[in-house]
Design a protein around this motif. Structure first.
Motif, PDB file in Angstrom:
ATOM      1  N   LYS A  43      -8.298  11.581   1.158  1.00 26.70           N
ATOM      2  CA  LYS A  43      -8.567  13.020   1.361  1.00 26.70           C
ATOM      3  C   LYS A  43      -8.065  14.105   0.205  1.00 26.70           C
ATOM      4  O   LYS A  43      -6.497  13.797  -0.367  1.00 26.70           O
ATOM      5  N   ASP A  50     -13.285  20.893   4.536  1.00 24.24           N
ATOM      6  CA  ASP A  50     -12.511  19.903   5.440  1.00 24.24           C
ATOM      7  C   ASP A  50     -11.078  20.675   5.578  1.00 24.24           C
ATOM      8  O   ASP A  50     -10.616  20.546   6.916  1.00 24.24           O
ATOM      9  N   ASN A  54      -9.569  20.941  10.302  1.00 23.92           N
ATOM     10  CA  ASN A  54      -8.295  20.252  10.219  1.00 23.92           C
ATOM     11  C   ASN A  54      -7.159  21.982  10.077  1.00 23.92           C
ATOM     12  O   ASN A  54      -5.946  20.673  10.589  1.00 23.92           O
ATOM     13  N   TRP A  96      -1.950  21.145   8.519  1.00 22.11           N
ATOM     14  CA  TRP A  96      -2.902  20.823   8.632  1.00 22.11           C
ATOM     15  C   TRP A  96      -2.882  18.986   9.353  1.00 22.11           C
ATOM     16  O   TRP A  96      -1.870  18.396   8.259  1.00 22.11           O
ATOM     17  N   VAL A  98      -4.608  15.664  10.702  1.00 14.61           N
ATOM     18  CA  VAL A  98      -6.217  14.556  11.066  1.00 14.61           C
ATOM     19  C   VAL A  98      -5.950  13.243  11.375  1.00 14.61           C
ATOM     20  O   VAL A  98      -4.365  13.192  11.263  1.00 14.61           O
ATOM     21  N   ARG A 280      -1.871   9.670  13.203  1.00 18.09           N
ATOM     22  CA  ARG A 280      -2.220  10.730  12.538  1.00 18.09           C
ATOM     23  C   ARG A 280      -1.145  11.095  12.103  1.00 18.09           C
ATOM     24  O   ARG A 280       0.065  10.547  11.743  1.00 18.09           O
TER      25      ARG A 280
END
Length: 383
Positions: A43, A50, A54, A96, A98, A280
């Motif tokens: 990322k 983007d 998230n 944040w 993801v 995660r």
């Protein structure tokens, strides 16, 4: 010595004639690291969409994370959190989060790399007002944090340190890499790649009873600096959940410099409760101990960029290995032999050796690097 060097030297002459060029821009460097074998998440945090997809709110429901197109390590931007003056909610700036696109289970190794930056206001508030540890990244399972599979990197009295099981630290005794849970006497809050102190060491051996800002030469602590990009690199080998068989190695790279180790720990325990795998990654600003009366006096900011998760080692940003593993100013047979030993796993590399010996920037010293170092030692190439 000659018997070891000669066969590989001869092989070098007939080896591949070309070698992948080192990245020439920050963008190319990040792209190369993302394209390396084993990468499951990459990322760049370069677009508002983007980040928005998230982002999670602060405790009062406001969104404090956004795209910053001016302060960044590469690409079009980075993720910036605003930590507002006067706010004393523990979830001061949100997060944040993801999925990592891979479930890391017992027996696997997680390689995680991200860039972090704080401003001078953050440093001042943290030292003088917030009076709290501050979370930077939390790796966890699908349920939530504090559910067995949890690995958290935090600010603690300016040091960069880590914990598991919702607060179990990874201190050790001097001269040991095994987690120590006691509190008496001198302990190591951070651990370098060896127990050698300055000037012969490499990394940070941070003694509880003698804390000072180190330079990465074996003594002192790594304190997070202001207005400086720091790349954090974590290697977490997962043992059995419910047992103390996991290991952790962690490094920092300041402004694209060589990796310097600040954690080297064995005997790490992950609880066997709800989650028994990691899936995660959460970049955040949470302050567990923040209370009324301890709000910052000015708005502060922290930034994140270039998040990579992999099943294989990740190269240091801007890797420019020159082949001089023993750092004596010359690439010769001694460097070749040292690279050979490392590539054969006969000895582990120090952070300095890795920085000099990883010619192609893939995070390891292997036969490809050895061949190039031999070619340079023979005068066949120059880099």
């Amino acid at each position: 010595m000659a018997a070891s060097f000669l066969p590989i030297a001869l092989a070098t002459v007939i080896a591949v004639a070309s070698y992948p060029a080192q990245a020439t821009t920050p963008e190319a460097d990040f792209a190369a690291r993302c394209a390396a074998p084993g990468v499951v998440l990459c990322k760049g945090l370069d677009t508002a969409s983007d980040i928005a997809a998230n982002i999670q709110p602060a405790g009062d429901g406001t969104i404090q994370g956004s795209l910053d197109t001016t302060t960044k390590t590469s690409g079009a931007g980075s993720l910036r959190f605003t930590l507002r003056a006067g706010v004393t909610d523990t979830n001061i700036g949100g997060a944040w989060e993801v999925g990592m696109n891979h479930n890391f289970v017992s027996g696997e190794t997680m390689y995680v790399q991200f860039a972090l930056r704080i401003d001078a206001n953050y440093l001042s508030n943290a030292i003088n007002h917030w009076n709290s540890s501050i979370k930077y990244i939390n790796l966890h399972g699908p349920s939530s944090t504090c559910q067995g599979a949890e690995w958290t990197t935090i600010w603690e009295d300016q040091r960069l340190v880590m914990y598991t099981n919702c607060g179990d630290g990874i201190n050790t005794l001097p001269g040991s890499t095994t987690v120590y849970t006691g509190t008496s006497g001198d302990i190591l809050l951070q651990q370098a790649n060896s127990f050698l102190e300055s000037p012969s060491g490499d990394g940070y051996n941070c003694h509880y009873q003698n804390q000072f800002s180190g330079t990465g030469d074996g003594s002192g602590c790594f304190w997070v600096p202001a207005d400086t990009w720091v790349t954090v690199y974590e290697i977490i080998h997962l043992g059995t959940f419910g047992g103390n068989t996991s290991t952790v190695d962690a490094f920092v790279s300041i402004n694209g410099g060589p990796y310097k180790q600040f954690h080297r720990v064995t005997g790490v325990e992950f609880a066997n409760t709800v989650d028994n795998f990691f899936s995660r990654a959460r970049l955040e600003t949470y302050m567990t101990e923040l209370t009324t009366g301890h709000g910052g006096t000015v708005d502060a900011h922290c930034w994140y960029d270039e998040l990579i998760v992999s099943t294989e080692p990740i190269a240091v940003p801007g890797a420019t290995g020159d082949g001089d593993l023993n750092a004596d100013g010359t690439v010769d047979v001694l460097d070749v032999l040292l690279a050979e030993q490392i590539s054969l796993s006969s000895i582990p590399p120090s952070a300095t050796q890795l920085a000099h010996g990883d010619i192609n920037g893939d995070g390891v010293i292997n036969v490809a690097d050895v061949l190039m170092i031999q070619r340079k030692a023979l005068g066949l190439v120059n880099f």
